[in-house]
Motif scaffolding. Structure first.
Motif, mmCIF file in Angstrom:
data_model
loop_
_atom_site.group_PDB
_atom_site.id
_atom_site.type_symbol
_atom_site.label_atom_id
_atom_site.label_comp_id
_atom_site.label_asym_id
_atom_site.label_seq_id
_atom_site.Cartn_x
_atom_site.Cartn_y
_atom_site.Cartn_z
ATOM 1 N N SER A 32 33.080 37.967 38.719
ATOM 2 C CA SER A 32 33.537 39.197 39.364
ATOM 3 C C SER A 32 35.053 39.256 39.227
ATOM 4 O O SER A 32 35.693 38.277 38.852
ATOM 5 N N THR A 61 27.166 35.810 38.134
ATOM 6 C CA THR A 61 28.058 36.406 37.140
ATOM 7 C C THR A 61 29.488 36.428 37.665
ATOM 8 O O THR A 61 29.728 36.325 38.880
ATOM 9 N N TYR A 71 41.976 36.007 36.350
ATOM 10 C CA TYR A 71 41.376 37.202 35.751
ATOM 11 C C TYR A 71 41.196 36.992 34.259
ATOM 12 O O TYR A 71 41.687 36.017 33.680
ATOM 13 N N LYS A 125 38.777 41.197 37.940
ATOM 14 C CA LYS A 125 39.356 41.873 36.782
ATOM 15 C C LYS A 125 38.907 41.228 35.472
ATOM 16 O O LYS A 125 38.994 40.021 35.297
ATOM 17 N N TYR A 175 29.662 36.315 28.686
ATOM 18 C CA TYR A 175 28.227 36.080 28.751
ATOM 19 C C TYR A 175 27.864 35.083 29.846
ATOM 20 O O TYR A 175 28.688 34.268 30.287
ATOM 21 N N GLY A 223 38.299 46.371 23.742
ATOM 22 C CA GLY A 223 37.364 46.170 24.836
ATOM 23 C C GLY A 223 36.802 44.775 24.937
ATOM 24 O O GLY A 223 35.992 44.490 25.820
ATOM 25 N N SER A 232 35.887 41.016 34.202
ATOM 26 C CA SER A 232 34.521 40.498 34.111
ATOM 27 C C SER A 232 33.593 41.442 33.352
ATOM 28 O O SER A 232 32.539 41.020 32.877
ATOM 29 N N GLU A 233 34.002 42.705 33.220
ATOM 30 C CA GLU A 233 33.171 43.685 32.527
ATOM 31 C C GLU A 233 33.452 43.740 31.030
ATOM 32 O O GLU A 233 32.788 44.481 30.283
ATOM 33 N N LEU A 234 34.416 42.957 30.546
ATOM 34 C CA LEU A 234 34.800 43.002 29.138
ATOM 35 C C LEU A 234 33.669 42.545 28.224
ATOM 36 O O LEU A 234 32.802 41.752 28.620
ATOM 37 N N LYS A 235 33.680 43.027 27.008
ATOM 38 C CA LYS A 235 32.741 42.557 25.997
ATOM 39 C C LYS A 235 33.086 41.114 25.631
ATOM 40 O O LYS A 235 34.254 40.713 25.689
#
Length: 607
Positions: A313, A311, A406, A315, A323, A413, A317-320
């Protein structure tokens, strides 16, 4: 008259499933078309024929069934009407040739080998490719598309990526004609899912399989086919049984295609436990432990763990909208979000490029971020360059030698942009990270089982690990490849995973393994152009290329010490498929052979 015909049709509708129909390919499956009137009346005629006559003809077929095939058992319980019809003239299939014919709308392949006629279903059970285009040699035929191999007398699978065996048919010369004798039941399908014929399992400790990818599915099927009577439990952390993972990145607009229905597992006494993650095992106690703390005892443990997708990593990477593409429900999420929007694929190996290809027709824009100088580095920079130019004709932009800095999000979001190290900003409503996989073996590091320095399970030629009664197969292992002189290597190919499962099943039961691993993979873009690759190129010291790479019409030979160790191609050359057959026969091609054989046709070496 028409009124009588209408009444007749209405009366016979419940029998429609037994009336021959014309197959229609629909997303790789066969659908039933309308029953025509001639077939309807012909069905009536044959249904009223003498049962004694049918029994005699069926007994004749039974006597001709190969002794080593399960066909004898199938015919013994087949009570459908016998079909015996001329399908072509004998002179249409001279010695050394093959021909596709049709019988009641079903495609059948006839082969003439030295005056001996053989007949099997005419479509490969992998992706329904015509076997008439395949490579025949010594009682076997390999599909020209992806190399699946079938025995032409029994229809059984000789090599993967086949999903099912085929029906063999009795064929003989009668006067000037070739006549096929079979039954209506066997004409209902283009493939034959072999039965284990197991009525009841033993009360012994079960064989436990961890993982439901193609390796896991293959090993449970082959354990049963090889005569295993012990209970079998397959644990998978997924929410559905085995499906065709290869299609996830090639056709993202369809639901995952399951390999077997629920009835298959019930009939073959295979217990499938969904949403069940194995987190530990005790080699001394012969037990496995699940994430819910439950434990199960085993007689043999087979680890078919597959890969864990890497996956992003950093800045963003956690956004909706970010995939990976690994599990059965991933493609639908990506398809729904990216339709009509800006899609960015990070990674330009097979997953990233196939996802870009699959989504280009429906997305507003598709961009690929490639960290190397050209995409598809495993196939060489020349192939990568040609592929990049081809993608450009489809309006897919590929940024080469590019690194992601990034991901930028919006107030909702969701991801909005992919920002590269050089400052380039790429619009992105959806991001697919295709940056590789790692062996899903992290939990094994606390166990007494040998892993290599990358985390792959080390196994011997029998797929045994260093723990007693524990075996490992598929993408998560490093195994020997004797034909290439390789002591241990990890190969993450769909076809190799299937073969591992088959060979491991026979090994576990103490039986001689029916063949060897001959690596093969393929890729496909826009359902127009693709590549095949057979063998192992590790350690090559020369590449000999013939043809035009830019036009996707070439053959590449990878050589080591003047011996061909792998072949790749694009276009219609049979070289890769023939190379698989040559490896099967332990035959080797030298550099001199390649130079002399300017046609790249190796059929003469297979006779």
């Amino acid at each position: 008259d028409l009124a009588s015909l209408s009444l007749l049709r209405a009366a016979l509708l419940p029998l429609a499933s037994r009336i021959p129909f014309t197959p229609i390919l629909l997303r790789g499956r066969v659908a039933m078309s309308s029953v025509n009137e001639s077939a309807l009346f012909d069905y009536l005629r044959r249904s009223t024929s003498s049962s004694a006559e049918d029994a005699a003809r069926r007994e004749e077929m039974l006597c001709c069934a190969p002794e080593k095939s399960d066909l004898r058992k199938e015919l013994a319980i087949d009570d459908s009407v016998v079909v015996e019809e001329a399908v072509c003239k004998a002179d249409e299939v001279p010695d050394g040739t093959k021909k596709e014919v049709e019988l009641r709308g079903r495609k059948i392949l006839i082969i003439n080998d030295g005056g001996k006629y053989m007949a099997i279903n005419g479509l490969c059970s992998h992706y329904n490719w015509p076997l008439a285009q395949g490579v025949y040699y010594k009682g076997k035929i390999r599909c020209s598309l992806h190399g699946a191999c079938f025995n032409t007398e029994t229809g059984d699978i000789e090599d993967y990526p086949a999903f099912d065996s085929l029906h063999p048919f009795q064929v003989k010369k009668v006067g000037a004609d070739l006549v096929i004798k079979t039954t209506e039941k066997r004409l209902e399908s283009d493939r034959r899912t072999k039965k284990s014929w197991l009525k009841q399992t033993t009360t012994d400790k079960p064989i436990i399989v961890v993982g439901s990818g193609m390796a896991g599915q293959s090993v449970v099927e082959n354990l049963r086919l090889a005569g295993c009577k012990d209970p079998i439990i397959l644990f998978t952390k997924e929410s559905m049984p085995t499906y065709d993972r290869v299609l996830l990145s090639k056709n993202m607009g369809i639901d995952a295609v399951r390999m077997r229905p629920d009835e298959y597992y019930l009939e073959n006494h295979i217990s499938v436990r969904l949403n069940s993650k194995v987190v530990a095992f005790d080699a001394a106690a012969h037990t496995v432990t699940l994430s819910d703390k439950s434990s199960y005892v085993y007689s043999k443990l087979i680890l078919a763990l597959g890969g864990a997708v890497r996956t992003l990593s950093g800045k963003g990477s956690e956004l909706k909208g970010v995939y990976t593409l690994r599990n059965h429900d991933d493609p639908k999420k990506i398809f729904d979000l990216a339709k009509g929007k800006d899609l960015v694929c990070i990674g330009a190996s097979f997953i990233g490029m196939e996802a870009a290809s699959a989504m280009q027709p429906v997305a507003k824009s598709v961009t690929v971020v490639c960290s190397t100088n050209e995409p598809l580095p495993a196939l060489g920079s020349d192939v990568g360059r040609a592929t990049r130019r081809y993608f450009a004709t489809k309006n897919v932009k590929i940024h080469t030698d590019a690194k992601v800095d990034y991901l930028e999000g919006g107030g909702d979001g969701f991801v909005k942009e992919v920002v590269l190290k050089d400052g380039t900003r790429i619009p992105a409503d959806c991001v697919v990270a295709g940056i590789g996989v790692e062996p899903d073996t992290l939990f094994l590091k606390n166990h007494n089982i040998a892993l290599d320095n990358r985390g792959f399970v080390k196994v011997n030629e029998k797929f045994e690990t260093t723990a007693k009664d524990v075996y490992a197969i598929g993408d998560s292992v490093s195994a020997p490849l004797p034909f290439w002189g390789i002591d241990s290597i990890n190969i993450q190919h769909f076809q190799v995973a299937q073969r591992h499962g088959q060979l491991a099943a026979w090994s576990i039961l103490g039986k001689p393994m029916p063949g060897k691993v001959i690596p093969f993979f393929w890729t496909l873009f826009f359902f127009e152009r693709g590549f095949r690759f057979g063998g192992v190129s590790d350690g090559y010291d020369e590449i000999y290329t013939r043809g035009d790479v830019d036009e996707f019409n070439f053959v590449k030979y990878y050589l080591k010490n003047n011996r061909v160790i792998a072949v790749s191609n694009a276009g219609y050359s049979p070289a890769v498929i023939q190379f698989l057959a040559l490896c099967e026969q332990d035959k080797k091609i030298t550099r001199d052979d390649v130079e002399k054989n300017t046609t790249d046709d190796w059929a003469f070496m297979l006779k």
